[in-house]
Design a protein around this motif. Sequence first.
Motif, PDB file in Angstrom:
ATOM      1  N   HIS A  92       0.868  -1.168   0.000  1.00  0.00           N
ATOM      2  CA  HIS A  92       0.000   0.000   0.000  1.00  0.00           C
ATOM      3  C   HIS A  92       0.907   1.220   0.000  1.00  0.00           C
ATOM      4  O   HIS A  92       1.987   1.211   0.604  1.00  0.00           O
ATOM      5  CB  HIS A  92      -0.888   0.012   1.243  1.00  0.00           C
ATOM      6  CG  HIS A  92      -1.736  -1.209   1.401  1.00  0.00           C
ATOM      7  ND1 HIS A  92      -2.751  -1.531   0.527  1.00  0.00           N
ATOM      8  CD2 HIS A  92      -1.713  -2.202   2.338  1.00  0.00           C
ATOM      9  CE1 HIS A  92      -3.328  -2.658   0.913  1.00  0.00           C
ATOM     10  NE2 HIS A  92      -2.712  -3.078   2.011  1.00  0.00           N
ATOM     11  N   VAL A  93       0.491   2.272  -0.652  1.00  0.00           N
ATOM     12  CA  VAL A  93       1.294   3.493  -0.716  1.00  0.00           C
ATOM     13  C   VAL A  93       0.475   4.660  -0.184  1.00  0.00           C
ATOM     14  O   VAL A  93      -0.657   4.892  -0.623  1.00  0.00           O
ATOM     15  CB  VAL A  93       1.760   3.781  -2.155  1.00  0.00           C
ATOM     16  CG1 VAL A  93       2.482   5.129  -2.223  1.00  0.00           C
ATOM     17  CG2 VAL A  93       2.687   2.668  -2.652  1.00  0.00           C
ATOM     18  N   LEU A 102       4.704  11.614  -5.939  1.00  0.00           N
ATOM     19  CA  LEU A 102       5.626  10.513  -6.215  1.00  0.00           C
ATOM     20  C   LEU A 102       4.932   9.157  -6.058  1.00  0.00           C
ATOM     21  O   LEU A 102       5.218   8.218  -6.808  1.00  0.00           O
ATOM     22  CB  LEU A 102       6.837  10.610  -5.290  1.00  0.00           C
ATOM     23  CG  LEU A 102       7.668  11.888  -5.454  1.00  0.00           C
ATOM     24  CD1 LEU A 102       8.823  11.906  -4.468  1.00  0.00           C
ATOM     25  CD2 LEU A 102       8.172  12.040  -6.886  1.00  0.00           C
ATOM     26  N   GLY A 103       4.005   9.054  -5.106  1.00  0.00           N
ATOM     27  CA  GLY A 103       3.246   7.814  -4.970  1.00  0.00           C
ATOM     28  C   GLY A 103       2.378   7.549  -6.179  1.00  0.00           C
ATOM     29  O   GLY A 103       2.251   6.409  -6.643  1.00  0.00           O
ATOM     30  N   ALA A 108       1.427   4.655 -11.282  1.00  0.00           N
ATOM     31  CA  ALA A 108       1.170   4.739 -12.719  1.00  0.00           C
ATOM     32  C   ALA A 108       2.217   3.990 -13.531  1.00  0.00           C
ATOM     33  O   ALA A 108       1.897   3.312 -14.517  1.00  0.00           O
ATOM     34  CB  ALA A 108       1.124   6.205 -13.148  1.00  0.00           C
ATOM     35  N   ILE A 109       3.468   4.096 -13.116  1.00  0.00           N
ATOM     36  CA  ILE A 109       4.565   3.495 -13.884  1.00  0.00           C
ATOM     37  C   ILE A 109       4.728   2.013 -13.565  1.00  0.00           C
ATOM     38  O   ILE A 109       5.041   1.213 -14.448  1.00  0.00           O
ATOM     39  CB  ILE A 109       5.864   4.276 -13.614  1.00  0.00           C
ATOM     40  CG1 ILE A 109       5.731   5.709 -14.144  1.00  0.00           C
ATOM     41  CG2 ILE A 109       7.068   3.599 -14.267  1.00  0.00           C
ATOM     42  CD1 ILE A 109       6.854   6.637 -13.743  1.00  0.00           C
ATOM     43  N   VAL A 118      -3.160   6.080  -1.268  1.00  0.00           N
ATOM     44  CA  VAL A 118      -3.758   7.221  -0.582  1.00  0.00           C
ATOM     45  C   VAL A 118      -2.920   8.450  -0.906  1.00  0.00           C
ATOM     46  O   VAL A 118      -1.717   8.494  -0.626  1.00  0.00           O
ATOM     47  CB  VAL A 118      -3.823   7.010   0.941  1.00  0.00           C
ATOM     48  CG1 VAL A 118      -4.500   8.215   1.607  1.00  0.00           C
ATOM     49  CG2 VAL A 118      -4.568   5.726   1.286  1.00  0.00           C
ATOM     50  N   LEU A 119      -3.552   9.460  -1.497  1.00  0.00           N
ATOM     51  CA  LEU A 119      -2.882  10.684  -1.921  1.00  0.00           C
ATOM     52  C   LEU A 119      -3.432  11.839  -1.103  1.00  0.00           C
ATOM     53  O   LEU A 119      -4.591  12.245  -1.274  1.00  0.00           O
ATOM     54  CB  LEU A 119      -3.117  10.936  -3.412  1.00  0.00           C
ATOM     55  CG  LEU A 119      -2.771   9.779  -4.354  1.00  0.00           C
ATOM     56  CD1 LEU A 119      -3.145  10.124  -5.795  1.00  0.00           C
ATOM     57  CD2 LEU A 119      -1.292   9.428  -4.252  1.00  0.00           C
TER      58      LEU A 119
END
Length: 262
Positions: A92-93, A102-103, A108-109, A118-119
């Motif tokens: 999880h990020v 960056l998360g 995405a990459i 979670v942003l």
Amino acid sequence: MELQTVRTEPGGLNAHYYRAGSGEPVLYLHHLAGLQSGEPALVRLAASFDVIAPYHPGWGPAKDDLTAVESPLDFALFYADFLDVLGLERVHVVGISIGAWLGAELAAIFPQRVRKLVLVNPLGQWLAEAPGEDPFAQHPARPTAMLFADPDSRQSLLMEGQDPTEAYVQEVLNLRAGAKFLFPIPDTGIARRLGRIQAATLVVTSEEDKVVLPPYGPLWQSQIAGAHLATLPHAGHLAELDAPEAFAALVSNFILHDQAGQ
């Protein structure tokens, strides 16, 4: 939390990080002002998760690595290499501020590496009608005060317990690192990549954030398929310092129970 260091391969950079707790792994990506050992929000998350909190290249003990990262891909490769060294295939990020950008890039990459995302107060996009405060154009004596809901919190939440001169120098160096990627206009091009994110995503804005204004929440939500949106009350841009209990509860509820709001 004790600071640990591992060498990433094949990137060849040192990753300096804190780690605590047990359970599902959570990669925590810090904000513009860096990272401190024993942050209350991270301690609370460590009660439920295996929390891994690295410094971005260019911040804190990794300040000399700022020249090694020039693009979002460089950061994504660094974090993919870091997870490989730790033997973690998927995590999880949770990212806040520049860490949220960056998360999102990592998700995405390398979508296969991120389970839930979670942003919080994400930087990296630009709305001309809602520019917000410039975090790099503040009073030089109190350069991060505006990032808090209460500017006076800077002293107690960021500087206390440290040598004043060393803490101030580190504060300025951390902002310098962020400015490399977000100044003068913080449009990183992330919008072109957000559609690649496959992880279940929660976008969070803070009620009293002066940098990431309310319109940015729906913007990010609309660009990530199925994303949820929530608001943290009584918190500024550095939400995990302003409101650690609410921050940790929101993150935990989403990761464990798919609950997107309070």
